[in-house]
Structure formats: structure tokens, C-alpha cells
Design an enzyme around this catalytic site. Structure first.
Site, short mmCIF file in Angstrom:
data_model
loop_
_atom_site.label_atom_id
_atom_site.label_comp_id
_atom_site.label_asym_id
_atom_site.label_seq_id
_atom_site.Cartn_x
_atom_site.Cartn_y
_atom_site.Cartn_z
N ASP A 67 7.20 0.23 -17.16
CA ASP A 67 6.62 -1.05 -17.56
C ASP A 67 5.15 -0.93 -17.94
O ASP A 67 4.51 0.08 -17.69
CB ASP A 67 6.77 -2.09 -16.42
N HIS A 139 11.87 -6.66 -6.44
CA HIS A 139 11.94 -6.27 -7.86
C HIS A 139 11.92 -4.75 -8.00
O HIS A 139 11.37 -4.03 -7.18
CB HIS A 139 10.83 -6.95 -8.70
N GLU A 144 12.11 -9.32 -11.95
CA GLU A 144 11.87 -10.23 -10.84
C GLU A 144 13.19 -10.88 -10.39
O GLU A 144 14.19 -10.83 -11.12
CB GLU A 144 10.87 -11.30 -11.28
C1 F6R Z 1 5.64 -0.06 -11.19
C2 F6R Z 1 6.80 -0.91 -10.96
C3 F6R Z 1 6.91 -1.80 -9.77
C4 F6R Z 1 6.33 -1.20 -8.49
C5 F6R Z 1 6.41 -2.21 -7.37
C6 F6R Z 1 5.76 -1.69 -6.09
O1 F6R Z 1 5.79 0.69 -12.38
O2 F6R Z 1 7.67 -0.91 -11.76
O3 F6R Z 1 8.26 -2.12 -9.55
O4 F6R Z 1 7.02 -0.04 -8.15
O5 F6R Z 1 5.78 -3.40 -7.74
O6 F6R Z 1 4.39 -1.59 -6.30
P1 F6R Z 1 3.44 -0.90 -5.21
O7 F6R Z 1 3.86 0.53 -5.14
O8 F6R Z 1 2.06 -1.07 -5.74
O9 F6R Z 1 3.69 -1.62 -3.93
#
Ligand code: F6R
Length: 241
Positions: A67, A139, A144
Site C-alpha cells: 500500500d 485490517h 479496513e
Molecule cells: C502496512 C500495512 C498495514 C500494517 C498495519 C500494522 O504496509 O499494510 O496493514 O501492517 O497497519 O501497522 P503497525 O505495524 O505500524 O502496527
């Protein structure tokens, strides 16, 4: 799906870095699905150490990030382009930048860009190994709650909880983009093998929902139960009771 607590974050990160490294060595033209976020930092640091030590040729490896924020160009310090350059591509110089793909957050038309990215995934895929984090709301990518299980790469409205969680990377919460381009759930499910990582108390609820086995679009990660080759690694704090 197996949910494993293999110790602390450091051990889990090293394990996953080693799996990515082995994949690159085993097949020079490996296709890797990569994630960003706080969860991945130690994993990429461990991967860079392995690469530095062993100096493999990774010039044929092709990477595809999940993303990118809409509105942030590749030079923006909080963009996922910058994250990947800072943590991996600028650290180990062997990657071919033409083979390191992320959605373009400043494309004139995000829908056209999403379609372009999905077509690229179709042309080059499937991923040999897809790495995932998980949001507190379950997610994966930026899919989401409520996202259709058959979604492909698309423009996403980020939820308030995701904006809040990601505001730590911005000076002001108001600066956090409200939209992103994300691989869809169907795009992610095409990978041959998937590894999901989750660390910390704040991820425990999402992992508990995942562990329940209930498959629902309310918790997008639960689609992973429908994939034949998924491993989930967590630390003590994120392990369900
Ligand atoms: C990032 C992504 C998100 C994160 C998720 C967890 O490329 O696709 O799904 O993996 O939001 O984020 P952190 O690791 O910052 O808690």
C-alpha cells in the site's frame, strides 16, 4: 493456520527475516510481497544484517508493497516509498529499483493507478512469500473492516482508528492522509505463502479474533483461514489467552 509465539519480537523478527532471505537465495527471481509499519522495523533490520553478511545477488528479486498513502509522493518522509528506501533498499544496494514496486500515491487518478498496480500483480505474480502486519481493527494491507473478500487493488478510505494509529509518524494528526491505495484481499490471497506478524498488547484483540476461527469481513485478516499456507507469529503480549 497456525498461530505461534516463538518468543519475543526480536526472535520472531529474525525468524521472518531468515525466511525472506532463504526465499531470495532459493529462487533468484523471487516475488516478495512486503509490508511497512512499526511491526516490520526489526524484521527489516535483521534482513539487512543477513544480506550485508552474505552479500547475495538480489538484482532479480522483485518486490511489491501492499500500500501507499494517497497524496504523499515518493520523497515524502512519511510515505511508504521512503520507509522502504530507508529501511531496506538504501541499506543493501543490490536491489534493482525498477523491480521494487509500490502504488503511486500521487497518480492523477487513484482508480487508474489501482488498476495498473493490480494488472502488474497479475502479470508478475503470484508472490512466493507475502509478509503482513495487522491493524488493531484486524485490517491487512489497508483493507479496513467491511472490505469485500473479493476486493482487488483499490482506493481506500482509512478508518479513524487507523488514522489515529498512524498519526505517530506525522507531526500533526491532521497531516495523516485519509485515503490510501491498497492491494485488495483477493490480491493478497493469491500469494503462495503468507506470514503475518503481530507484536504488543494492542494487537492481542485482533489476534484473538483471528484465532477464534470465525471468518468475517468485520475482521479482514480472518480471510486468511481460507488460504492453505499461512503462518502467524506473535510475541507474548499479542498471544491470545
Ligand atoms: C502496512 C500495512 C498495514 C500494517 C498495519 C500494522 O504496509 O499494510 O496493514 O501492517 O497497519 O501497522 P503497525 O505495524 O505500524 O502496527
Amino acid at each position: 493456520m497456525k498461530i505461534t509465539n516463538i518468543g519475543d519480537k526480536k526472535q520472531a523478527s529474525f525468524y521472518v527475516a531468515t525466511e525472506l532471505y532463504k526465499q531470495m537465495i532459493h529462487k533468484k527471481e523471487s516475488k516478495l510481497g512486503l509490508a511497512t509499519g512499526g511491526t516490520m522495523i526489526e524484521m527489516y533490520e535483521a534482513l539487512v544484517s543477513l544480506l550485508e553478511k552474505n552479500q547475495p545477488d538480489v538484482s532479480q528479486v522483485e518486490t511489491f508493497n501492499l500500500d501507499e498513502y494517497i497524496g504523499l509522493d515518493a520523497e515524502h518522509p512519511a510515505s511508504y516509498h521512503q520507509y522502504m528506501n530507508n529501511i531496506l533498499f538504501d541499506q543493501y544496494k543490490g536491489f534493482d529499483s525498477a523491480k521494487c514496486h509500490l502504488p503511486n500515491g500521487v497518480a492523477d487518478n487513484p482508480e487508474v493507478e489501482a488498476n495498473r498496480y493490480e494488472a502488474l500483480l497479475d502479470e508478475k505474480g503470484p508472490m512466493d512469500l507475502q509478509i503482513l502486519g495487522i491493524g488493531q481493527n484486524g485490517h491487512i494491507g489497508f483493507n479496513e473492516p467491511g472490505t469485500a473478500f473479493d476486493s482487488v487493488t483499490h482506493r481506500v478510505d482509512l478508518t479513524d482508528s487507523t488514522i489515529e494509529a498512524n498519526s505517530r509518524y506525522f507531526d500533526d494528526k491532521a497531516d495523516v492522509p485519509k485515503q490510501a491505495i491498497s492491494m485488495g484481499l483477493r490480491s493478497i490471497m493469491k500469494a503462495k505463502r503468507i506470514i503475518l506478524l503481530a507484536f504488543g498488547e494492542h494487537k492481542k484483540e485482533a489476534i484473538t479474533q483471528l484465532a477464534s476461527g470465525n471468518i468475517t469481513t468485520d475482521v479482514p485478516a480472518t480471510i486468511l483461514h481460507l488460504h492453505p499456507n499461512v503462518e502467524v507469529y506473535v510475541d507474548d503480549a499479542a498471544m491470545p489467552d
